[in-house]
Design a protein around this motif. Sequence first.
Motif, short mmCIF file in Angstrom:
data_model
loop_
_atom_site.label_atom_id
_atom_site.label_comp_id
_atom_site.label_asym_id
_atom_site.label_seq_id
_atom_site.Cartn_x
_atom_site.Cartn_y
_atom_site.Cartn_z
N ASP A 135 29.07 -35.13 27.58
CA ASP A 135 28.31 -34.24 26.98
C ASP A 135 26.93 -34.49 26.86
N SER A 136 25.91 -33.75 27.37
CA SER A 136 24.60 -34.18 27.10
C SER A 136 24.10 -33.94 25.64
N HIS A 137 24.58 -32.86 25.24
CA HIS A 137 24.29 -32.46 23.71
C HIS A 137 24.81 -33.70 22.71
N ALA A 138 26.09 -33.79 22.93
CA ALA A 138 26.66 -34.96 22.13
C ALA A 138 25.73 -36.42 22.24
N LYS A 139 25.25 -36.63 23.55
CA LYS A 139 24.50 -37.88 23.74
C LYS A 139 23.10 -37.59 22.76
N LEU A 140 22.66 -36.49 22.68
CA LEU A 140 21.46 -36.18 22.06
C LEU A 140 21.54 -36.49 20.68
N TRP A 141 22.65 -36.00 19.97
CA TRP A 141 22.94 -36.23 18.59
C TRP A 141 23.36 -37.83 18.51
N LEU A 142 23.87 -38.38 19.59
CA LEU A 142 24.16 -39.80 19.41
C LEU A 142 22.97 -40.57 19.34
N GLY A 143 22.07 -40.21 20.41
CA GLY A 143 20.72 -40.94 20.28
C GLY A 143 20.03 -40.91 18.54
N ALA A 144 20.34 -39.67 18.05
CA ALA A 144 19.96 -39.67 16.76
C ALA A 144 20.58 -40.59 15.87
N ILE A 145 21.89 -40.44 16.11
CA ILE A 145 22.70 -41.30 15.05
C ILE A 145 22.25 -42.57 15.11
N LYS A 146 22.05 -43.20 16.28
CA LYS A 146 21.73 -44.68 16.69
C LYS A 146 20.29 -45.08 15.94
N ALA A 147 19.52 -43.89 16.30
CA ALA A 147 17.84 -44.28 15.81
C ALA A 147 18.23 -44.23 14.32
N GLN A 148 18.96 -43.67 13.51
CA GLN A 148 19.05 -43.50 12.12
C GLN A 148 19.69 -44.97 11.54
N GLN A 149 20.40 -45.47 12.47
CA GLN A 149 20.99 -46.82 12.00
C GLN A 149 20.13 -47.96 12.58
N ASN A 150 18.96 -47.57 13.30
CA ASN A 150 17.97 -48.53 13.82
C ASN A 150 18.67 -49.31 14.79
N ILE A 151 19.59 -49.06 15.66
CA ILE A 151 19.81 -49.35 16.86
C ILE A 151 19.43 -48.85 18.06
N TRP A 152 18.06 -49.57 18.07
CA TRP A 152 17.24 -48.83 19.11
C TRP A 152 17.55 -48.61 20.42
N LYS A 153 17.97 -49.82 21.07
CA LYS A 153 18.48 -49.86 22.45
C LYS A 153 19.45 -48.58 22.90
N GLU A 154 20.57 -48.39 22.09
CA GLU A 154 21.32 -47.76 22.18
C GLU A 154 20.96 -46.27 21.95
#
Length: 195
Positions: A135-154
């Motif tokens: 789901d593209s929307h889930a991917k958007l939120w997952l991008g935010a999650i990974k950014a908040q965790q400083n997991i930049w590449k993911e």
Amino acid sequence: EITASSGLQISDDVARSLGEGRKAGMTPLAPAFMDFERWRRGPPEKFSETRDQLRASIASSKLVSRKNNQMSLAQFYLAHGLEAEALGVLGIMASEDANVINDTYFKGLSGVANYYLGRYDKAEKDLTVGALKNDSHAKLWLGAIKAQQNIWKEALINFDSGFAVLGKYSTEIRDEMRILAGTAALSMGEIERAE
């Protein structure tokens, strides 16, 4: 049997209550799409009145309509920044029907509520099950999650998959996602991409 030349059309609220049990021809919104503007159901000064109406609808409803009304209240709470309250309603739903936790709309709402509460591991778990994996929307939120965790590449990989749907969100959400994506890009040394 119900037929129409354009297929069966149903409201978003009903579609969300059906989750993965929907039938061919129905086109509900993506499970992880957070329609906060619509879910607010009016201006902030109407919050208490609307909340009370939603609660009364739950109290007077049975079975499927109860689940629909509970989902509407959880959406309402999340749209107003009351993530813990939204999760509380979802918890009640799960206690009344253990199968609801397998519903992708339930998981999408739970995932985003957990994201805003800083529960990134729970949010990621919710947003990577079943149909949400693609789901593209889930991917958007997952991008935010990974950014908040400083997991930049993911974060960047997920944002790449999710940014196609960014235009469906409010300016506030678009700005939040762009800032997080820009931060991830800068952290990876991708200065042009950050701009």
